[in-house]
Structures are given as structure tokens and as C-alpha cells.
Design a protein around this motif. Structure first.
Motif, mmCIF file in Angstrom:
data_model
loop_
_atom_site.group_PDB
_atom_site.id
_atom_site.type_symbol
_atom_site.label_atom_id
_atom_site.label_comp_id
_atom_site.label_asym_id
_atom_site.label_seq_id
_atom_site.Cartn_x
_atom_site.Cartn_y
_atom_site.Cartn_z
ATOM 1 N N GLU A 128 0.832 -1.211 0.000
ATOM 2 C CA GLU A 128 0.000 0.000 0.000
ATOM 3 C C GLU A 128 0.861 1.253 0.000
ATOM 4 O OE1 GLU A 128 -3.368 2.471 0.131
ATOM 5 O OE2 GLU A 128 -3.190 0.333 -0.329
ATOM 6 N N ILE A 129 1.893 1.262 0.827
ATOM 7 C CA ILE A 129 2.772 2.429 0.891
ATOM 8 C C ILE A 129 3.589 2.562 -0.397
ATOM 9 C CG2 ILE A 129 4.816 3.372 2.050
ATOM 10 C CD1 ILE A 129 3.643 2.452 4.675
ATOM 11 N N ASP A 130 4.107 1.453 -0.913
ATOM 12 C CA ASP A 130 4.887 1.500 -2.152
ATOM 13 C C ASP A 130 4.056 2.017 -3.318
ATOM 14 O OD1 ASP A 130 7.146 0.599 -0.909
ATOM 15 O OD2 ASP A 130 6.919 -1.492 -1.537
ATOM 16 N N ALA A 131 2.751 1.798 -3.261
ATOM 17 C CA ALA A 131 1.863 2.265 -4.328
ATOM 18 C C ALA A 131 1.477 3.728 -4.157
ATOM 19 C CB ALA A 131 0.612 1.398 -4.372
ATOM 20 N N VAL A 146 -2.342 8.085 13.690
ATOM 21 C CA VAL A 146 -1.047 8.224 13.022
ATOM 22 C C VAL A 146 -1.110 7.576 11.647
ATOM 23 C CG1 VAL A 146 1.427 7.748 13.168
ATOM 24 C CG2 VAL A 146 0.111 8.147 15.259
ATOM 25 N N GLY A 147 -0.572 8.277 10.639
ATOM 26 C CA GLY A 147 -0.535 7.744 9.284
ATOM 27 C C GLY A 147 0.889 7.694 8.761
ATOM 28 N N LEU A 148 1.168 6.715 7.913
ATOM 29 C CA LEU A 148 2.497 6.557 7.329
ATOM 30 C C LEU A 148 2.378 6.509 5.813
ATOM 31 C CD1 LEU A 148 3.894 3.653 9.586
ATOM 32 C CD2 LEU A 148 4.026 6.111 10.021
ATOM 33 N N ASN A 149 3.210 7.291 5.131
ATOM 34 C CA ASN A 149 3.310 7.193 3.681
ATOM 35 C C ASN A 149 4.761 7.390 3.268
ATOM 36 O OD1 ASN A 149 3.789 10.089 3.350
ATOM 37 N ND2 ASN A 149 1.604 10.357 3.774
ATOM 38 N N LEU A 150 5.044 7.366 1.998
ATOM 39 C CA LEU A 150 6.421 7.457 1.522
ATOM 40 C C LEU A 150 7.114 8.749 1.929
ATOM 41 C CD1 LEU A 150 6.133 5.985 -2.085
ATOM 42 C CD2 LEU A 150 7.319 4.959 -0.133
ATOM 43 N N ASP A 151 6.347 9.823 2.082
ATOM 44 C CA ASP A 151 6.947 11.134 2.321
ATOM 45 C C ASP A 151 7.062 11.514 3.786
ATOM 46 O OD1 ASP A 151 7.146 11.658 -0.480
ATOM 47 O OD2 ASP A 151 4.998 12.110 -0.489
ATOM 48 N N ALA A 152 6.097 11.107 4.594
ATOM 49 C CA ALA A 152 6.067 11.635 5.961
ATOM 50 C C ALA A 152 5.243 10.766 6.886
ATOM 51 C CB ALA A 152 5.491 13.055 5.941
ATOM 52 N N LEU A 153 5.419 11.020 8.175
ATOM 53 C CA LEU A 153 4.531 10.506 9.212
ATOM 54 C C LEU A 153 3.532 11.612 9.513
ATOM 55 C CD1 LEU A 153 5.407 8.603 12.457
ATOM 56 C CD2 LEU A 153 4.061 10.692 12.597
ATOM 57 N N ASN A 213 5.562 -0.020 13.803
ATOM 58 C CA ASN A 213 6.967 0.208 14.134
ATOM 59 C C ASN A 213 7.890 -0.253 13.003
ATOM 60 O OD1 ASN A 213 8.944 0.976 16.311
ATOM 61 N ND2 ASN A 213 9.564 -1.149 16.005
ATOM 62 N N GLU A 214 7.596 -1.412 12.411
ATOM 63 C CA GLU A 214 8.419 -1.928 11.317
ATOM 64 C C GLU A 214 8.373 -0.998 10.106
ATOM 65 O OE1 GLU A 214 10.956 -4.471 9.216
ATOM 66 O OE2 GLU A 214 10.429 -4.439 11.350
ATOM 67 N N LEU A 215 7.174 -0.548 9.746
ATOM 68 C CA LEU A 215 7.036 0.358 8.608
ATOM 69 C C LEU A 215 7.733 1.692 8.874
ATOM 70 C CD1 LEU A 215 3.286 -0.210 7.676
ATOM 71 C CD2 LEU A 215 5.271 -0.958 6.363
ATOM 72 N N ALA A 216 7.510 2.243 10.075
ATOM 73 C CA ALA A 216 8.082 3.556 10.395
ATOM 74 C C ALA A 216 9.609 3.501 10.380
ATOM 75 C CB ALA A 216 7.573 4.022 11.756
ATOM 76 N N GLU A 217 10.196 2.441 10.915
ATOM 77 C CA GLU A 217 11.659 2.337 10.921
ATOM 78 C C GLU A 217 12.206 2.182 9.506
ATOM 79 O OE1 GLU A 217 13.995 2.759 13.144
ATOM 80 O OE2 GLU A 217 12.534 3.308 14.663
ATOM 81 N N ARG A 218 11.527 1.407 8.682
ATOM 82 C CA ARG A 218 11.975 1.255 7.291
ATOM 83 C C ARG A 218 11.943 2.599 6.566
ATOM 84 N NH1 ARG A 218 9.307 -4.220 4.621
ATOM 85 N NH2 ARG A 218 9.823 -5.688 6.294
ATOM 86 N N LEU A 219 10.870 3.323 6.728
ATOM 87 C CA LEU A 219 10.728 4.614 6.046
ATOM 88 C C LEU A 219 11.700 5.663 6.596
ATOM 89 C CD1 LEU A 219 6.838 4.599 5.879
ATOM 90 C CD2 LEU A 219 8.374 4.518 3.905
ATOM 91 N N ARG A 220 11.945 5.616 7.894
ATOM 92 C CA ARG A 220 12.877 6.579 8.478
ATOM 93 C C ARG A 220 14.309 6.321 8.023
ATOM 94 N NH1 ARG A 220 16.362 6.962 12.761
ATOM 95 N NH2 ARG A 220 16.029 4.767 13.336
ATOM 96 N N LEU A 221 14.671 5.073 7.928
ATOM 97 C CA LEU A 221 16.048 4.742 7.576
ATOM 98 C C LEU A 221 16.322 4.810 6.076
ATOM 99 C CD1 LEU A 221 16.575 1.720 10.015
ATOM 100 C CD2 LEU A 221 17.482 4.046 10.243
#
Length: 267
Positions: free
Chosen positions: A190-193, A202-209, A255-263
């Protein structure tokens, strides 16, 4: 999903003639939960809390009796009164444990069922359920209170806690690991798309939290922490508190998604 209605459900006496194990497996078949993996039973009536309170009450009572025998009633009487407090706590906890003695958690390949004495069997699938955990264990954590809130389609909800079920570390890990492994790939897709995956507020996408009306670019987030019971972000050297951990559904996926996107932020 709760136990579906069947002809046996018309009277309590008829329903009680159906073995509990059969009801659980009927639910598993109804939900297509697959192979049975493990069972976690209710906390014994004389669990650690009950035994600990009994020891404290016995110790205080013994010292109080000794004081009364030697004539030191000023100290013996208060000790006897104080001994009643852990004794009453132990009796109350023991009664609760005995009332819930038939409760059990059953883990299957594709989901879990929860039964409490006097209630219907509740069933949840790994691919559709949400789990909220109020305390997250870390390697350097002290004792953690395991308290999970489970919810699924149709508004079915159940709470499982270490005060009710034995081996809490095991069933908490089994539930969280299965939900994360099952739902994480779809969240990544979903995020990759270009979409946003929402966890409570809280929402997560490719650009920001995103949190409420604020967007925090991944490049600005230095650390993500949940040890305080809240989701906290370190932004430009300052800590910012977001939502309580217990309000984040499927925290381990978040947590897994947020760490991947942050790093690995997208340039």
C-alpha cells in the motif's frame, strides 16, 4: 466473530452439553482458521499473586500474634489488621481465578479463538484482526503487564491479560508475531503504491509521518521510541509525544514500517 447460532443454542442446558473443545473447533472451521497449534489455559486459582499475598498475610499475622503474646498489643493489633489486606486481596483474586477456570486461548494457523467462562467463543483471523497492546516489552524492560485488546470485523472484541491467562509472554508473542507476518506485506504494498496506512491517529506514507493535522518528513525524524508508553519522535534534537501506544492498532506493523521509512526515505 462469535460462535454462530445453532439449534443447540436455544437453551442453556442444551448448549452446555456440547463440549467446549467441540465449540472451539466449530468456530475454527467457521472462520477457516486451519490447524490447531497451541492452547493457553486460565491462570491457576493459586497463582503467584495469590501465593504472594498469602505469604505476606501469614508473615504479618504471625508477627502480630507474637507481639500480642508478649504483651506488645500496641504493635500486634495493627499488624493483625494490616494482615487482613493481603488476605482479602488473595481471596478475591482466587475467587476470580476459579470463576474463570474454563477460560482458554487457542492458536491456529490462521487465527485465534478466545473463550471465557459463561460466554461464547470469539474467533479472530490474523489477516483481519487488530491488536492493541498497552505495554511494549523491550530487551531492558522490567516486568511487563501483558494486556491485549483484540478486535475484528463486525465489532467483535475481546481482552486477554496476564491476570486471566497463564504463559502470557508466549501467547502475546504468538498473536503479535502472526498478525505482523500476515498483514505487513499488504501494508508495504500500500505504501509502495503511494498510499497511506493509518494506525489510529497516526498515518504513514512514503513522504512523511502524519499525526492529526501535522506532517513530519522522514528526513527530519531522528528516532522513534515507545518506552514511555507513548509514541515519541526525536525531531531536530527535541522529543515530541504522539499517541499512547495502546491506541495504535497492530503496533509492531507500525513500528516496522516507520523504521523502514525513516532509515530509507525516498529522495
Amino acid at each position: 466473530m462469535i460462535t454462530p447460532n445453532r439449534p443447540e443454542d436455544h437453551t442453556d442446558d442444551a448448549r452446555h452439553r456440547v463440549p467446549l473443545t467441540q465449540l472451539i473447533h466449530l468456530m475454527a472451521e467457521y472462520q477457516h482458521l486451519g490447524r490447531h497449534c497451541d492452547t493457553y489455559l486460565a491462570t491457576p486459582a493459586d497463582d503467584i499473586f495469590v501465593r504472594g499475598c498469602g505469604i505476606v498475610a501469614g508473615t504479618l499475622g504471625t508477627i502480630g500474634i507474637i507481639c500480642l503474646v508478649v504483651g506488645a498489643w500496641q504493635g500486634g493489633l495493627p499488624l493483625m489488621i494490616f494482615a487482613c489486606v493481603p488476605l482479602l486481596l488473595a481471596l478475591r483474586r482466587g475467587m476470580i481465578n476459579r470463576q474463570n477456570r474454563a477460560a482458554r486461548i487457542d492458536v491456529f494457523d490462521f487465527g485465534v479463538t478466545v473463550y471465557r467462562t459463561g460466554q461464547r467463543v470469539a474467533g479472530f483471523r490474523w489477516d483481519t484482526m487488530e491488536v492493541r497492546q498497552h505495554e511494549i516489552p523491550f530487551h531492558d524492560s522490567a516486568t511487563v503487564a501483558y494486556h491485549l485488546e483484540l478486535s475484528g470485523p463486525g465489532g467483535i472484541e475481546e481482552t486477554v491479560a496476564d491476570t486471566d491467562f497463564a504463559r502470557p509472554r508466549e501467547w502475546a508473542r504468538a498473536i503479535q508475531s502472526a498478525v505482523t507476518a500476515t498483514q505487513l506485506p499488504a501494508a508495504v504494498e500500500e505504501i509502495d503504491a503511494g498510499g497511506t496506512v493509518v494506525f489510529g491517529d497516526v498515518g504513514l506514507n512514503l513522504d512523511a509521518l502524519t499525526y492529526e493535522d501535522e506532517e513530519l518528513p522522514w528526513e527530519a525524524i531522528q528516532l522513534i521510541d515507545a518506552r514511555s508508553g507513548h509514541i515519541r519522535l526525536k525531531v531536530a534534537g527535541n522529543w515530541k509525544s504522539l499517541a499512547p501506544v495502546g491506541t495504535i492498532p497492530n503496533f509492531y506493523i507500525f513500528n516496522e514500517l516507520a523504521e523502514r521509512l525513516r532509515l530509507t526515505p525516498v529522495s
